[in-house]
Design a protein around this motif. Sequence first.
Motif, PDB file in Angstrom:
ATOM      1  N   GLY A  39       0.840  -1.192   0.000  1.00  0.00           N
ATOM      2  CA  GLY A  39       0.000   0.000   0.000  1.00  0.00           C
ATOM      3  C   GLY A  39       0.873   1.239   0.000  1.00  0.00           C
ATOM      4  O   GLY A  39       1.876   1.303   0.717  1.00  0.00           O
ATOM      5  N   VAL A  40       0.515   2.226  -0.842  1.00  0.00           N
ATOM      6  CA  VAL A  40       1.268   3.474  -0.928  1.00  0.00           C
ATOM      7  C   VAL A  40       0.311   4.661  -0.844  1.00  0.00           C
ATOM      8  O   VAL A  40      -0.887   4.540  -1.117  1.00  0.00           O
ATOM      9  CB  VAL A  40       2.110   3.551  -2.227  1.00  0.00           C
ATOM     10  N   ALA A  41       0.856   5.821  -0.487  1.00  0.00           N
ATOM     11  CA  ALA A  41       0.048   7.025  -0.298  1.00  0.00           C
ATOM     12  C   ALA A  41      -0.419   7.628  -1.616  1.00  0.00           C
ATOM     13  O   ALA A  41      -1.468   8.282  -1.656  1.00  0.00           O
ATOM     14  CB  ALA A  41       0.837   8.059   0.498  1.00  0.00           C
ATOM     15  N   ALA A  42       0.335   7.441  -2.698  1.00  0.00           N
ATOM     16  CA  ALA A  42      -0.032   8.025  -3.988  1.00  0.00           C
ATOM     17  C   ALA A  42       0.710   7.293  -5.106  1.00  0.00           C
ATOM     18  O   ALA A  42       1.762   6.709  -4.882  1.00  0.00           O
ATOM     19  CB  ALA A  42       0.328   9.506  -4.018  1.00  0.00           C
ATOM     20  N   LEU A  43       0.120   7.358  -6.301  1.00  0.00           N
ATOM     21  CA  LEU A  43       0.746   6.804  -7.503  1.00  0.00           C
ATOM     22  C   LEU A  43       0.630   7.830  -8.628  1.00  0.00           C
ATOM     23  O   LEU A  43      -0.236   8.718  -8.575  1.00  0.00           O
ATOM     24  CB  LEU A  43       0.077   5.488  -7.903  1.00  0.00           C
ATOM     25  N   PRO A  44       1.459   7.714  -9.667  1.00  0.00           N
ATOM     26  CA  PRO A  44       1.386   8.661 -10.780  1.00  0.00           C
ATOM     27  C   PRO A  44      -0.033   8.733 -11.362  1.00  0.00           C
ATOM     28  O   PRO A  44      -0.711   7.705 -11.483  1.00  0.00           O
ATOM     29  CB  PRO A  44       2.365   8.091 -11.808  1.00  0.00           C
ATOM     30  N   PHE A  45      -0.445   9.939 -11.703  1.00  0.00           N
ATOM     31  CA  PHE A  45      -1.759  10.188 -12.314  1.00  0.00           C
ATOM     32  C   PHE A  45      -2.916   9.736 -11.421  1.00  0.00           C
ATOM     33  O   PHE A  45      -4.019   9.517 -11.901  1.00  0.00           O
ATOM     34  CB  PHE A  45      -1.860   9.535 -13.695  1.00  0.00           C
ATOM     35  N   ASN A  46      -2.643   9.538 -10.136  1.00  0.00           N
ATOM     36  CA  ASN A  46      -3.639   9.077  -9.167  1.00  0.00           C
ATOM     37  C   ASN A  46      -4.242   7.723  -9.543  1.00  0.00           C
ATOM     38  O   ASN A  46      -5.367   7.405  -9.183  1.00  0.00           O
ATOM     39  CB  ASN A  46      -4.748  10.118  -8.953  1.00  0.00           C
ATOM     40  N   VAL A  47      -3.489   6.887 -10.297  1.00  0.00           N
ATOM     41  CA  VAL A  47      -4.010   5.563 -10.641  1.00  0.00           C
ATOM     42  C   VAL A  47      -4.144   4.722  -9.380  1.00  0.00           C
ATOM     43  O   VAL A  47      -3.517   4.993  -8.358  1.00  0.00           O
ATOM     44  CB  VAL A  47      -3.123   4.833 -11.684  1.00  0.00           C
ATOM     45  N   SER A  48      -4.945   3.697  -9.474  1.00  0.00           N
ATOM     46  CA  SER A  48      -5.191   2.820  -8.322  1.00  0.00           C
ATOM     47  C   SER A  48      -4.076   1.813  -8.094  1.00  0.00           C
ATOM     48  O   SER A  48      -3.801   1.444  -6.951  1.00  0.00           O
ATOM     49  CB  SER A  48      -6.515   2.077  -8.504  1.00  0.00           C
TER      50      SER A  48
END
Length: 153
Positions: free
Chosen positions: A134-143
């Motif tokens: 689990g991460v706080a954010a990913l590029p382009f807000n992808v899931s």
Amino acid sequence: MSGTVEAKLAALGITIPAATAPAANYVPTVISGNQLWISGQISVAEGKFLAGKLTGEADIEGGRAAARQCAINILAQVKAALGDLDRVKRVVKLVAFVNSAPDFTDQPKVVNGASDLLVEVFGDAGRHARSAVGVAALPFNVSVEIEAVVEFV
């Protein structure tokens, strides 16, 4: 027999898209010996980001679909690098990142969307070692974003 994997994908109603170009300063794949290392593939289909932070039980199925799309995008990179999906001897490892709220703990259920597809397509050769983080954010807000290591012949 060439085309066996592609025939299986067609039977599943899956069309492999063209491999996407990197969004930054990296290469999509690296061959080292008989292993193909695939850079992280995000959950994007037909130019649309499967986006959003996963926050609860209701998000698991959407997350699974996003992870499945990542696996399809991984296959696109494999095909671009090797020319033929039938050259895959084994899926060795997946490292998956799930854009999730701090209290979301079902990352493994989400990433099963990718793992299940790879096993369905490659059988026992699709069974792999895996991390689901689990991460706080990913590029382009992808899931979901997933990288892979594949052994080939």
